[in-house]
Structure formats: structure tokens, C-alpha cells
Scaffold this motif. Structure first.
Motif, PDB file in Angstrom:
ATOM      1  N   ALA A  84       0.814  -1.228   0.000  1.00  0.00           N
ATOM      2  CA  ALA A  84       0.000   0.000   0.000  1.00  0.00           C
ATOM      3  C   ALA A  84       0.846   1.276   0.000  1.00  0.00           C
ATOM      4  N   TYR A 110       3.742   1.908  -1.295  1.00  0.00           N
ATOM      5  CA  TYR A 110       4.272   2.245  -2.619  1.00  0.00           C
ATOM      6  C   TYR A 110       3.164   2.702  -3.563  1.00  0.00           C
ATOM      7  N   LEU A 111       1.999   2.091  -3.410  1.00  0.00           N
ATOM      8  CA  LEU A 111       0.892   2.472  -4.284  1.00  0.00           C
ATOM      9  C   LEU A 111       0.444   3.899  -4.002  1.00  0.00           C
ATOM     10  N   ARG A 112       0.493   4.279  -2.723  1.00  0.00           N
ATOM     11  CA  ARG A 112       0.148   5.655  -2.395  1.00  0.00           C
ATOM     12  C   ARG A 112       1.164   6.614  -3.013  1.00  0.00           C
ATOM     13  N   LYS A 113       2.413   6.178  -2.982  1.00  0.00           N
ATOM     14  CA  LYS A 113       3.455   7.012  -3.601  1.00  0.00           C
ATOM     15  C   LYS A 113       3.231   7.144  -5.106  1.00  0.00           C
ATOM     16  N   LEU A 114       2.748   6.062  -5.671  1.00  0.00           N
ATOM     17  CA  LEU A 114       2.445   6.075  -7.104  1.00  0.00           C
ATOM     18  C   LEU A 114       1.385   7.135  -7.383  1.00  0.00           C
ATOM     19  N   GLY A 115       0.394   7.179  -6.519  1.00  0.00           N
ATOM     20  CA  GLY A 115      -0.662   8.182  -6.665  1.00  0.00           C
ATOM     21  C   GLY A 115      -0.121   9.583  -6.534  1.00  0.00           C
ATOM     22  N   ARG A 116       0.723   9.784  -5.534  1.00  0.00           N
ATOM     23  CA  ARG A 116       1.284  11.117  -5.305  1.00  0.00           C
ATOM     24  C   ARG A 116       2.186  11.557  -6.442  1.00  0.00           C
ATOM     25  N   SER A 117       2.849  10.583  -7.043  1.00  0.00           N
ATOM     26  CA  SER A 117       3.834  10.950  -8.057  1.00  0.00           C
ATOM     27  C   SER A 117       3.230  11.029  -9.454  1.00  0.00           C
ATOM     28  N   ARG A 118       1.910  10.956  -9.508  1.00  0.00           N
ATOM     29  CA  ARG A 118       1.299  11.096 -10.831  1.00  0.00           C
ATOM     30  C   ARG A 118       1.780  12.386 -11.472  1.00  0.00           C
TER      31      ARG A 118
END
Lengths: 256, 209, 209
Positions: free
Chosen positions: C73, C75-83
Motif C-alpha cells: 500500500a 508504494y501504491l500511495r506514492k504512485l498516486g502522489r507521483s502522478r
């Protein structure tokens, strides 16, 4: 082409039609019999007219080109050997265009036969909550082109020309915001186009549009598309209760 | 993190991303070297190739994405997620010309196709398959067009270099089966012939080839 | 179809469905017995449990769904933030106005947009897409804005003259009715016709609010 209407458009254009005729008659591309091909081409155009079908101007232009090439071939050659070598066959450009056209026609079929996303293969549709959680609440940009188109569509159906009367707009943006919020009450979403239902004056359309932009700025609604290029939907981002009244004065809307 | 640990994590990110995700972005999110991401992706590629899975790991538009196997298309279409449009021949032809010849102006497209291409071009712009690259530095400053990332995604191309090779022709080739067979269309040279003959003096009809 | 064939097909459908998909729906789409679907799902469950994958097959709300592993989770949140930065419509609209009408004051932008544009302008300044060009020589000396080199880079424009005009969009369609009717849009009134000209009086065509 959506239907196989009887139309010259069954051929992509004059080049497509010429390619077809040359192949059908097994003509030598590098020595096209201009008289025969021109006659056949013109006969097809005539047939179209007999059937009362539109002949697009491109087909007529090509007819003129064919006649021109034919007449050039008929001209007696100037018997000066040195010049003759430099002189290109009048058909050369047409041949180049036909070969070039054939190249793209073929590759477009190759391209179409590749597996296509959304037709032959599919990516995931369900978003991951963890990823979405952190994204900003602003809606995803859909590009200037989309925005203008959405507005253009709205304007298209509203007949009157808009006048530059900013005073009237000033008076009604807040009203419009409130009426949009009222319509959203108890609903999950509303289609962008539905907000412009009924006959509206252009001015009203603009005011509604400004009201929408304002609601987005206030983060009370957001625009989403359910498909990447689908219809645009408006979602409230806060629960809207009965009798909600937006505490927005005209001043805060920037019309002071 | 070693590759064994990293591979499922990379897989999870590719799975969750909302489009093809680039290796450099994966490295950034995971805070590892790009080389480590590349190794993890290579491991996943082998794994996907070896095991019969329902989806494939593909390199698309400069990134990586999981996509269902094309041979399952028939069943997946029943889920109702099919793209609502199909390409018309003019659209495909125009798109192919733009893809191979970009940057290209509308006039150049129309010279190649031999027909007006304004409305087709507009449709392709609306579908985000084509974009305006700028203006050409010639008199009149015409706009120049190119393909988009979405074009690559749609056709599953890693980049423009992955476009199918253009066949150079010195001669005409026989229509292949997948090429629209004009002889079966209602208006065909021969078909038109009979129609015309029905109403007109046969001598005015189309010459027999 | 036997379970070996069916399992990847079931996996593909679960993967592509837009939410948890029920076994009876799977059976319907695949035109097989529910028992066959159940067997395929059991096979998949074993496979997912045995191999370390980035996602799990879960039974949710009566249906089946692939979900990323909960331990990922973070890393996935980071993925969202780094859009990557995406434009909101107000930002895009404001940017378009500035691009076509520069040099332009905030009041002029707000007149054209009809809404306060302070925060959007601030965002655009922060993203270095817009810059302050100076002060306008009128009472109050308002600041004037223009686009930056980064703006050109982002949109792949050689220079401001490469900006497409809205009239050109309209010209893509010969059909009168479909021509983009820009003349009545407040936002485009003059910007559509006049290419950006730094020497032009920026106030021209704008009523002072």
C-alpha cells in the motif's frame, strides 16, 4: 464510412479508384494506357451522374488531370534528342502518387489488423483505491480541445448570438450556482449536457458554464469522464443537503 | 531489495497504474536504481511468457502495462468494455499517413490521399490519436500534425520505431484478402454497369474491360 | 473447455472487469457451467497462493477481484502522489488565455474567464509555466503576465507563433454548421484571430472591468 451507401466514396478517392481500374484491367503501371484508363474513369463518373449521385470535386479534378496527361502524350514529340532525355513522362507523377498511395493503403490495413486496445485486448478498468486516495481533488484535465468542444456543443444548440453584456452575467452566476447545486441534491452525478437542457439563450449558457467553473474552483463539484473520451459528468464532492445555500457573494466571485 | 522481492512489487505497481508506466517512474516510486527495475521487469517478462496467464506484460508507449490476451477478445467484449468506435477506412488511412510521415501538414496528407481530409483529421484530433505539433516554417505557416501517446497505446506500440515496416512498391500488388474487396460492394464498377444498363442505352454504359 | 484452458480466460475476465465479478456472470459470459467456473477459480486460487505475485485473487462482495497485496500500500500511495502534473480545466483555460493574449493583467484574465483567477495564476507561476513580464503603465501599475520557455517545451512549441489558432481548428471542417463558432466565446474573441504579438496593445478588445 458508416454505411455502404451507393457512392463514389466506396472508393477512398480518385487514387483508389484508379488503382482499382489499373489492377482490374491488368494494365502496366509503368506504361499506363492513358486513353483507356481515362475513358473508363470518365464512364464511371458519368454512371454516377446518371444514378444521381454526388461526384466529389476530387474525382472531377482527377478527371481533368487524366485528360491533361492524355493530351500531353498525344502531342508530337519535339525531335531534339538532347531535350527528350530530360523530359519526364507526363504520367510519372501520377505513377508516383499511385505507388505512394498504395503503400499507405496497405499499411493502414496492417495497422488495423494489429490487436487494438479496447477492441482485442483490455487493460484494467477498476482503479486501485490506494492510488486514487492521494490524487488531487481537481478533475483530470481533458485538454483544451475537449473543453472548447463541450462549450461549442452547448453554444451550437443555443441559437442567439451572445452579447457582451457582463452586467447581466454578474447578476446571475450565483443564482446559477445555486440552481445547479439544487439539481445535484440527492444525486450522485449529472451529465454535463443535461445542465444545458431546454432552450437557453447563449448568455444563459455562458453563465451556466461560468457557474460550473466556479463550483469546480470551490471544490464543490468535479468533472469526470467515465471513459477517456466519454460524456462529461459532474459529481458533487460534498454532501448536498436540502436547502443548501451557497455562501458566496458576488464579491468573492471576482466581479467586484 | 533484490529482484525476487522487487519483481512482485513492480508487478503490483504496473497492475495498479492507470496507464503504461515508465521504468524511470517505477524506479522513482520504489527508490531503487533503474537497473534493478529493468531486472525485475525482465524476470516478470519471462514469467508471463512461460505461464499461461490471462494477461500479458507489454511494453507500450514507452512504459509497461498488463493487457488481456488478444485471443480472449471475443469473451471480453461481452463484458461491455469495448471501445465504442471502429476505424473507418479514411480514418485508418489518414492515421497511417500521419504516423509514418509526421510531422505532416494537412495539404501533404491530402496530396497523398487525393481527397479532402479535414473532417477525418478533426475526428482523429478529437479521439486524441493525433495532435498538433506546431506550425511549419513555410509561407502560410500551416499546422503540422503527429501522433499521440494514445495512438501508441491503442496499437500496442512501444514507440514510433515499432511501427510495422512500410513496404516499398515498384509495382502494384494484388488486393489482399484483408484489403476491402471492392468487388463485393454495392457500387462496383461491374455492378454500376448493370444498374446503368437497366435504365440507359446499353451503349452508354460502362465499357467492358 | 477444460479447467486448464478455462483458468486463464477466467483470470482475464476478472482482470478486465470494472469491479468484482460474480461466478454466475463469468459462467454466462463464457457459456459454461458454474461448476466449471468454480473449478477454474479454485485452480487460480492455488496458483496465486503458491507464487509470489504483486496482486491477489480475492472474493469480494460475492464476486472475484484482483487486488494488490496490502503490504504494498505504501508504494501504491506514492504512485498516486507521483502522478505527473495534470492540468485542471481552470488552469488550462487560464494558461490558454495567457498564451494567446499575453502580455495580460490578472484583471483582464478574470474578465475573460468571469471568475477569480488568483489561485490558478499562482499555481501556473509555481509550475513555471507563466511569468511576470513587468508592470503595465496604467493607474495602479498592475502586473502583466506571459508564458515561459517551459510552457513552450511542455507543449512542444518552437515559439509562440507556433500556437494553433482556434480558427484553424474550425477550418478542419468545411461543413459550416460544424465550424467552431469562436466569435461568440468571450475567451477567444480576439485571441482567435490575432497571433500573439508582443507589441500589440494588450488592452485592445478588452473592456476594462
Amino acid at each position: 464510412m458508416d454505411s455502404y451507401a451507393i457512392h463514389l466514396e466506396n472508393f477512398e478517392g480518385p487514387l483508389d479508384l484508379l488503382l482499382h481500374l489499373i489492377k482490374k484491367n491488368e494494365m502496366d503501371l509503368h506504361d499506363i494506357p492513358m486513353a483507356a484508363i481515362t475513358r473508363q474513369y470518365l464512364e464511371i463518373l458519368d454512371a454516377m451522374k446518371v444514378l444521381n449521385l454526388d461526384v466529389a470535386s476530387e474525382f472531377l479534378l482527377m478527371a481533368a488531370t487524366l485528360v491533361h496527361i492524355k493530351s500531353k502524350l498525344l502531342l508530337p514529340k519535339i525531335v531534339e534528342d538532347e531535350q527528350e532525355e530530360d523530359e519526364e513522362d507526363p504520367r510519372a507523377e501520377l505513377v508516383r502518387r499511385l505507388l505512394e498511395y498504395q503503400k499507405y493503403k496497405e499499411v493502414s490495413q496492417v495497422l488495423d489488423s494489429r490487436p487494438q486496445l479496447g477492441r482485442d485486448l483490455f487493460a484494467r478498468a477498476a482503479p486501485e483505491p490506494e492510488v486514487l486516495e492521494e490524487t488531487d481533488s481537481e478533475f483530470v484535465a481533458v485538454g483544451l480541445f475537449d473543453l472548447l468542444e463541450a462549450l461549442q456543443e452547448v453554444l451550437r444548440v443555443s441559437p442567439e448570438p451572445m452579447t457582451h453584456d457582463i452586467n447581466l452575467e454578474q447578476l446571475s452566476v450565483t443564482d446559477r450556482i445555486n440552481s445547479i447545486l439544487t439539481r445535484l441534491q440527492g444525486r450522485e452525478s449529472i451529465a454535463f449536457n443535461d445542465l444545458f437542457e431546454g432552450v437557453m439563450q447563449r448568455k444563459e449558457v455562458i453563465v451556466s458554464f461560468l457557474a460550473l467553473l466556479e463550483l469546480v474552483k470551490l471544490r464543490m463539484v468535479r468533472f469526470m469522464q467515465n471513459a477517456r473520451h466519454g460524456a462529461i459528468w459532474l459529481f458533487p464532492t460534498v454532501p448536498l443537503e436540502e436547502g443548501v445555500d451557497l455562501n458566496v457573494g458576488e464579491d468573492s466571485l471576482g466581479y467586484s | 531489495m533484490d529482484t525476487v522481492e522487487l519483481a512482485p512489487l513492480v508487478e503490483a505497481l504496473i497492475f495498479a497504474a492507470d496507464g503504461p508506466i515508465r521504468a524511470d517512474r517505477l524506479a522513482e516510486v520504489l527508490e531503487v536504481e533503474q537497473g534493478a527495475v529493468a531486472a525485475a521487469i525482465a524476470t516478470l517478462m519471462v514469467d508471463y511468457a512461460e505461464r499461461p496467464r490471462g494477461f500479458l506484460l507489454q511494453e507500450v508507449a514507452g512504459g509497461f502495462q498488463l493487457r488481456t490476451r488478444p485471443e480472449y477478445a471475443e469473451y471480453l467484449r461481452k463484458l461491455g468494455r469495448s471501445r465504442p468506435f471502429r476505424f473507418s477506412r479514411p480514418a485508418l488511412e489518414t492515421l497511417a499517413i500521419i504516423a509514418y510521415r509526421q510531422p505532416i501538414t494537412r495539404t501533404e496528407i491530402e496530396y497523398l490521399r487525393g481527397v479532402d481530409s479535414g473532417s477525418v483529421l478533426k475526428t482523429l484530433l478529437e479521439k486524441h490519436l493525433v495532435r498538433i505539433l506546431g506550425k511549419k516554417d513555410v509561407p502560410g505557416k500551416p499546422m503540422i500534425y503527429g501522433t499521440t501517446r494514445e495512438f501508441l497505446e491503442l496499437f500496442g506500440l512501444a514507440d514510433l520505431a515499432a511501427l510495422p515496416t512500410l513496404r516499398e512498391f515498384g509495382e502494384l500488388v494484388a488486393d489482399e484478402e484483408n484489403v476491402l474487396n471492392v468487388d463485393n460492394l454495392p457500387l462496383l464498377v461491374d455492378g454500376a454497369d448493370t444498374e446503368v444498363d437497366a435504365d440507359e442505352d446499353p451503349g452508354e454504359g460502362l465499357a467492358e474491360a
